[in-house]
Design a protein around this motif. Structure first.
Motif, PDB file in Angstrom:
ATOM      1  N   CYS A 149       0.855  -1.270   0.021  1.00 12.51           N
ATOM      2  CA  CYS A 149      -0.017  -0.049   0.203  1.00 12.51           C
ATOM      3  C   CYS A 149       0.874   1.419  -0.129  1.00 12.51           C
ATOM      4  CB  CYS A 149      -0.963  -0.142   1.166  1.00 12.51           C
ATOM      5  SG  CYS A 149      -2.225   1.211   0.973  1.00 12.51           S
ATOM      6  N   ASN A 150       0.907   1.972  -1.112  1.00 15.37           N
ATOM      7  CA  ASN A 150       1.901   3.147  -1.280  1.00 15.37           C
ATOM      8  C   ASN A 150       1.053   4.245  -1.069  1.00 15.37           C
ATOM      9  OD1 ASN A 150       0.430   2.558  -4.046  1.00 15.37           O
ATOM     10  ND2 ASN A 150       1.415   4.331  -4.493  1.00 15.37           N
ATOM     11  N   ASN A 151       1.872   5.332  -0.685  1.00 10.68           N
ATOM     12  CA  ASN A 151       1.441   6.636  -0.652  1.00 10.68           C
ATOM     13  C   ASN A 151       0.807   7.331  -2.134  1.00 10.68           C
ATOM     14  OD1 ASN A 151       1.712   7.494   2.047  1.00 10.68           O
ATOM     15  ND2 ASN A 151       3.701   7.305   1.714  1.00 10.68           N
ATOM     16  N   PRO A 152      -0.181   8.184  -1.997  1.00 13.64           N
ATOM     17  CA  PRO A 152      -0.474   8.665  -3.482  1.00 13.64           C
ATOM     18  C   PRO A 152       0.585   9.438  -4.207  1.00 13.64           C
ATOM     19  CG  PRO A 152      -2.184   9.027  -1.888  1.00 13.64           C
ATOM     20  CD  PRO A 152      -1.262   8.421  -1.349  1.00 13.64           C
ATOM     21  N   SER A 153       1.508   9.904  -3.481  1.00 13.89           N
ATOM     22  CA  SER A 153       2.543  10.467  -4.046  1.00 13.89           C
ATOM     23  C   SER A 153       3.236   9.728  -5.128  1.00 13.89           C
ATOM     24  CB  SER A 153       3.600  11.451  -3.161  1.00 13.89           C
ATOM     25  OG  SER A 153       3.843  10.340  -2.263  1.00 13.89           O
ATOM     26  N   SER A 154       3.365   8.446  -4.862  1.00 11.54           N
ATOM     27  CA  SER A 154       3.895   7.401  -5.768  1.00 11.54           C
ATOM     28  C   SER A 154       3.425   6.759  -6.861  1.00 11.54           C
ATOM     29  CB  SER A 154       4.912   6.471  -4.717  1.00 11.54           C
ATOM     30  OG  SER A 154       4.186   5.821  -4.049  1.00 11.54           O
ATOM     31  N   GLU A 156       1.977   7.490  -9.526  1.00 12.09           N
ATOM     32  CA  GLU A 156       2.564   7.626 -11.080  1.00 12.09           C
ATOM     33  C   GLU A 156       3.943   6.746 -11.241  1.00 12.09           C
ATOM     34  OE1 GLU A 156       1.103   8.864 -13.904  1.00 12.09           O
ATOM     35  OE2 GLU A 156      -0.555   8.833 -12.696  1.00 12.09           O
ATOM     36  N   PHE A 157       4.868   6.855 -10.100  1.00 11.30           N
ATOM     37  CA  PHE A 157       6.147   6.128 -10.227  1.00 11.30           C
ATOM     38  C   PHE A 157       5.694   4.596 -10.369  1.00 11.30           C
ATOM     39  CE2 PHE A 157       8.981   3.385  -7.766  1.00 11.30           C
ATOM     40  CZ  PHE A 157      10.051   3.645  -8.759  1.00 11.30           C
ATOM     41  N   TYR A 158       4.996   4.323  -9.539  1.00  9.34           N
ATOM     42  CA  TYR A 158       4.598   2.575  -9.452  1.00  9.34           C
ATOM     43  C   TYR A 158       3.672   2.040 -10.864  1.00  9.34           C
ATOM     44  CZ  TYR A 158       6.634   1.850  -5.100  1.00  9.34           C
ATOM     45  OH  TYR A 158       7.386   1.645  -3.992  1.00  9.34           O
ATOM     46  N   LYS A 159       2.808   3.215 -11.245  1.00  6.58           N
ATOM     47  CA  LYS A 159       1.987   2.820 -12.427  1.00  6.58           C
ATOM     48  C   LYS A 159       2.983   3.018 -13.816  1.00  6.58           C
ATOM     49  CE  LYS A 159      -2.479   4.967 -11.140  1.00  6.58           C
ATOM     50  NZ  LYS A 159      -3.292   6.191 -11.198  1.00  6.58           N
ATOM     51  N   ASN A 160       3.977   3.639 -13.961  1.00  3.74           N
ATOM     52  CA  ASN A 160       4.824   3.482 -14.835  1.00  3.74           C
ATOM     53  C   ASN A 160       5.745   2.356 -14.773  1.00  3.74           C
ATOM     54  OD1 ASN A 160       3.877   5.880 -16.246  1.00  3.74           O
ATOM     55  ND2 ASN A 160       5.112   7.252 -15.033  1.00  3.74           N
ATOM     56  N   LEU A 161       6.287   2.120 -13.679  1.00  2.00           N
ATOM     57  CA  LEU A 161       6.931   0.980 -13.432  1.00  2.00           C
ATOM     58  C   LEU A 161       6.229  -0.555 -13.757  1.00  2.00           C
ATOM     59  CD1 LEU A 161       9.764   0.373 -12.349  1.00  2.00           C
ATOM     60  CD2 LEU A 161       8.861   0.225 -10.136  1.00  2.00           C
ATOM     61  N   MET A 162       5.062  -0.453 -13.576  1.00  2.00           N
ATOM     62  CA  MET A 162       4.199  -1.597 -13.747  1.00  2.00           C
ATOM     63  C   MET A 162       3.967  -1.721 -15.268  1.00  2.00           C
ATOM     64  SD  MET A 162       0.613  -2.693 -11.983  1.00  2.00           S
ATOM     65  CE  MET A 162      -0.568  -1.953 -12.765  1.00  2.00           C
ATOM     66  N   LEU A 163       3.636  -0.562 -15.980  1.00  2.00           N
ATOM     67  CA  LEU A 163       3.379  -0.577 -17.447  1.00  2.00           C
ATOM     68  C   LEU A 163       4.705  -1.235 -18.157  1.00  2.00           C
ATOM     69  CD1 LEU A 163       1.262   2.697 -17.951  1.00  2.00           C
ATOM     70  CD2 LEU A 163       0.531   0.149 -18.334  1.00  2.00           C
TER      71      LEU A 163
END
Length: 166
Positions: A149-154, A156-163
């Motif tokens: 469970c990440n903070n909302p601030s990350s 985009e980072f995790y979405k991009n990494l996942m993609l």
């Protein structure tokens, strides 16, 4: 460990199949957890947030290094929708309070500071890591069993990494 065929857990399998054929252990906001056997659990995403949590747990476990990994319940397998982890006894089954004092979980004077550093490093909700339900016991040792469970601030980072890892 049982001789499991991880390929049978593909994205075409339905949550209803797991509900009918596996032991239901619990549910969070975005994932369901089932026992595959006495040694493994299956975390099934119910939503895009669940997909993200599975991805984050797998990413963290496989990239964090031993200084943090020693506190994490091992991830065995992860694909787009499912995560398989070693099965720990949830601490919430023993200690029925919402939050715990992390420093009391292990004979490790750096435990609490290392967990807070872990949360900062991967931009995770600190309060989530202090929840009793986030910890489990495996081989008489306490491990984080829910650390996706990440903070909302990350986001985009995790979405991009996942993609980029799809």
């Amino acid at each position: 460990m049982d001789n499991l065929n991880f390929e049978k857990f593909n994205n075409k399998s339905s949550i209803n199949y797991f509900k009918k054929n596996l032991i239901f252990l619990g549910e969070g906001i975005s994932r369901l957890t089932f026992a595959l056997n006495d040694y493994l659990v299956l975390k099934v995403a119910k939503s895009p947030d669940g997909l993200m949590q599975n991805f984050i747990e797998n990413y963290i476990y496989n990239s964090c290094g031993n200084n943090f990994r020693k506190y994490l319940c091992p991830v065995i397998f992860c694909n787009n929708k499912y995560l398989i982890m070693l099965r720990a006894l949830p601490y919430i089954n023993i200690y029925n309070k919402e939050f715990i004092d992390i420093k009391d979980l292990r004979n490790d004077e750096n435990l609490e500071s290392n967990i807070m550093l872990f949360a900062n490093t991967f931009d995770l909700f600190k309060n989530d890591l202090k929840k009793t339900s986030s910890w489990g016991i495996l081989n008489n040792e306490y491990y984080l069993i829910d650390y996706g469970c990440n903070n909302p601030s990350s986001d985009e980072f995790y979405k991009n990494l996942m993609l980029n890892n799809a």
